[in-house]
Structure formats: structure tokens, C-alpha cells
Design a protein around this motif. Structure first.
Motif, PDB file in Angstrom:
ATOM      1  N   ARG A 131      -3.551   0.870  -4.745  1.00 27.28           N
ATOM      2  CA  ARG A 131      -3.835   2.287  -4.510  1.00 27.28           C
ATOM      3  C   ARG A 131      -4.390   2.539  -3.115  1.00 27.28           C
ATOM      4  N   GLY A 132      -4.488   1.466  -2.305  1.00 31.89           N
ATOM      5  CA  GLY A 132      -5.038   1.626  -0.961  1.00 31.89           C
ATOM      6  C   GLY A 132      -6.504   1.974  -0.963  1.00 31.89           C
TER       7      GLY A 132
ATOM      8  N   ARG B 256      -4.596   9.518  -1.893  1.00 32.86           N
ATOM      9  CA  ARG B 256      -3.432   8.704  -1.537  1.00 32.86           C
ATOM     10  C   ARG B 256      -2.318   8.863  -2.567  1.00 32.86           C
ATOM     11  N   ALA B 257      -2.684   8.978  -3.849  1.00 35.83           N
ATOM     12  CA  ALA B 257      -1.679   9.176  -4.897  1.00 35.83           C
ATOM     13  C   ALA B 257      -0.963  10.514  -4.718  1.00 35.83           C
ATOM     14  N   ALA B 258      -1.724  11.558  -4.369  1.00 36.52           N
ATOM     15  CA  ALA B 258      -1.118  12.871  -4.135  1.00 36.52           C
ATOM     16  C   ALA B 258      -0.214  12.841  -2.912  1.00 36.52           C
TER      17      ALA B 258
ATOM     18  N   HIS C 116       0.840  -1.205   0.000  1.00 35.99           N
ATOM     19  CA  HIS C 116       0.000   0.000   0.000  1.00 35.99           C
ATOM     20  C   HIS C 116       0.875   1.256   0.000  1.00 35.99           C
ATOM     21  N   PRO C 117       0.383   2.345  -0.590  1.00 35.75           N
ATOM     22  CA  PRO C 117       1.068   3.613  -0.384  1.00 35.75           C
ATOM     23  C   PRO C 117       1.124   3.906   1.117  1.00 35.75           C
TER      24      PRO C 117
ATOM     25  N   LEU D 197      -2.746  -2.992  -8.469  1.00 36.16           N
ATOM     26  CA  LEU D 197      -3.290  -4.301  -8.118  1.00 36.16           C
ATOM     27  C   LEU D 197      -4.458  -4.103  -7.136  1.00 36.16           C
ATOM     28  N   PRO D 198      -5.364  -5.051  -7.036  1.00 37.22           N
ATOM     29  CA  PRO D 198      -6.538  -4.861  -6.177  1.00 37.22           C
ATOM     30  C   PRO D 198      -6.204  -4.924  -4.697  1.00 37.22           C
ATOM     31  N   ASP D 199      -6.469  -3.845  -4.001  1.00 38.23           N
ATOM     32  CA  ASP D 199      -6.225  -3.766  -2.564  1.00 38.23           C
ATOM     33  C   ASP D 199      -7.031  -4.853  -1.854  1.00 38.23           C
TER      34      ASP D 199
END
Length: 239
Positions: free
Chosen positions: A40-41, A52-54, A11-12, A73-75
Motif C-alpha cells: 500500500r506504499g 494512495r488507494a484513491a 508500490h502503487p 504485503l508489508p512495504d
């Protein structure tokens, strides 16, 4: 882009919490460092994938990363199988790291242990030339196998095989964690309370780093486990 160290996280924020001090120390020594996040969490209680990406982008600037990408990928539901190994194999071949840092071998979150095994297997498989992957240019990638794969320690208490002194880089590590404003303790946040967002968890992260540092006689440290013994060229170089 060839990297010296590639950190992988389910996860991020996994990397920031557990091995960002090690990355910061490497960057200060002139090494090229990068991160690949698996998901991407999107199952997180607080924030959104876009937020989360930012936050990950902000943390990347703090750490001085040369590269960062998210495999999407699927969290919660990615698996250690061919479908999910291939994009990671392609990333490993793209960055050609000498060292890979990845999730804890077992942990509170099931994605972490599963991510550890996915990373370990993908690092081995990336060295097999009969597995075909394509680069961003559409051309076949050359095989690549990292020299070493180390697992950072996360929530659960695991005895480290070695500890990295991050005392000089604690402020950088903490700033990279604080880049995730939706995830960790913030007295001004009105988001729902979570395991990570409590003030107690922030204190735990500092206490864990101090504990690892204490093990080797320094202020702050990060612990890692290994699959095989770590070799040294000259014993007096050890702390």
C-alpha cells in the motif's frame, strides 16, 4: 476474469511511472489489462495508504484497467518466500495473463529488485499443480503460467532488450502519473520534499521516455528487459 496483460508493482505508482504507456496501447488495441500492487506504499513520506488507494483507483480509470487489486504485503519488508509468493500465485491464477510486466531487476529502491524476483518466481510456481491455492469462491484454482514475463525499467539506467512505442499514448501515461497528486511534483503542495516530488524528477520521467523513444525512432517509448530472447513471427513487423 482473464487478462491479456497483468502488470505487477511493488508500490502503487510503480506501474504508472514505468509501463502505463504500454498498458494504454494494449487497451487501445482491445486487450484486457490489469494491475496488482504488492504493498500500500505505507512507508512513503507523503500521503497515506488510504490516499494512495484513491490515487490508484483514479489512475486505473485513466488507463482503462479491467481489474486492479492490492495484496497488502508489508512495504519495505516483503520477502520472496512462500508466505508472500502464495497470494501472488493466487492472483496470477485468478487473472490468467498471457504476459506479465513487473519491476526492474535492480533499482534505487530495494523493494523493486526484490519485487522483480518475487514476480518471476511466482509466475513459474503458479504453473505447478501441486501448489494449492483457493479462488474467491473458495474452490481450488487451476495452475497457470504466463507465456512471457518482462521487466520494466525504473529509476536506474538499464539497457532495454526491447522498447514499446507509446507516442500515441503519452498523454494517457502522464495523466495516470498525475493521478498520484501526493507523490509527484505539485507546486501547490505543502508536503515535505521527496525524491519523487521534485520538478526535476518529473522532467526526468519525460526525458527517459523520450530517450527510449529516440532509440527506436519515435517520440516516446518504454523499455523492458527479458529473461530469454523475444521471438518474432515475421521480421518486417519490427519498427
Amino acid at each position: 476474469m482473464k487478462l491479456d496483460i497483468l502488470a505487477l508493482g511493488a508500490h502503487p505508482d510503480d506501474v504508472e511511472m514505468s509501463c502505463s504507456g504500454t498498458l494504454a496501447a494494449a487497451a487501445a488495441a482491445g486487450k484486457k489489462i490489469g494491475v496488482v500492487d504488492f504493498t500500500r506504499g505505507e512507508l512513503g513520506t507523503r500521503g497515506t495508504p488510504a490516499i494512495r488507494a484513491a490515487e490508484a483507483a483514479a489512475a486505473s480509470v485513466v488507463l482503462g484497467l479491467s481489474a486492479r487489486e492490492n495484496l497488502g504485503l508489508p512495504d519495505g519488508f516483503f520477502r520472496n518466500d512462500r508466505e508472500h509468493q502464495l497470494p501472488l500465485i493466487a492472483a496470477i491464477r485468478r487473472y490468467q495473463p498471457e504476459v506479465v510486466l513487473c519491476n526492474a531487476i535492480h533499482d534505487r529502491h530495494p523493494d523493486h529488485g526484490r519485487g522483480a524476483q518475487l514476480a518471476t518466481d511466482a509466475c513459474f510456481l503458479a504453473g505447478l499443480r501441486m501448489i494449492e491455492t483457493l479462488g474467491d469462491d473458495g474452490l481450488p484454482q487451476a495452475p497457470w503460467r504466463p507465456k512471457n514475463v518482462y521487466h520494466y525499467i525504473q529509476d536506474r539506467a538499464i539497457a532495454p532488450a526491447f522498447v514499446v512505442d507509446i507516442s500515441a499514448h503519452w498523454a494517457t501515461k502522464w495523466a495516470s502519473i498525475q493521478a498520484y497528486g501526493t507523490q509527484f511534483f505539485n507546486p501547490n503542495s505543502d508536503g515535505p520534499a521527496t525524491y519523487l516530488s521534485s520538478e526535476e524528477f518529473s522532467k526526468f520521467m519525460e526525458a527517459r521516455a523520450r530517450e527510449f523513444g529516440h532509440m527506436i525512432g519515435v517520440e516516446f517509448g518504454e523499455g523492458f528487459t527479458v529473461h530469454r530472447p523475444v521471438g518474432v513471427r515475421e521480421v518486417t513487423e519490427l519498427l
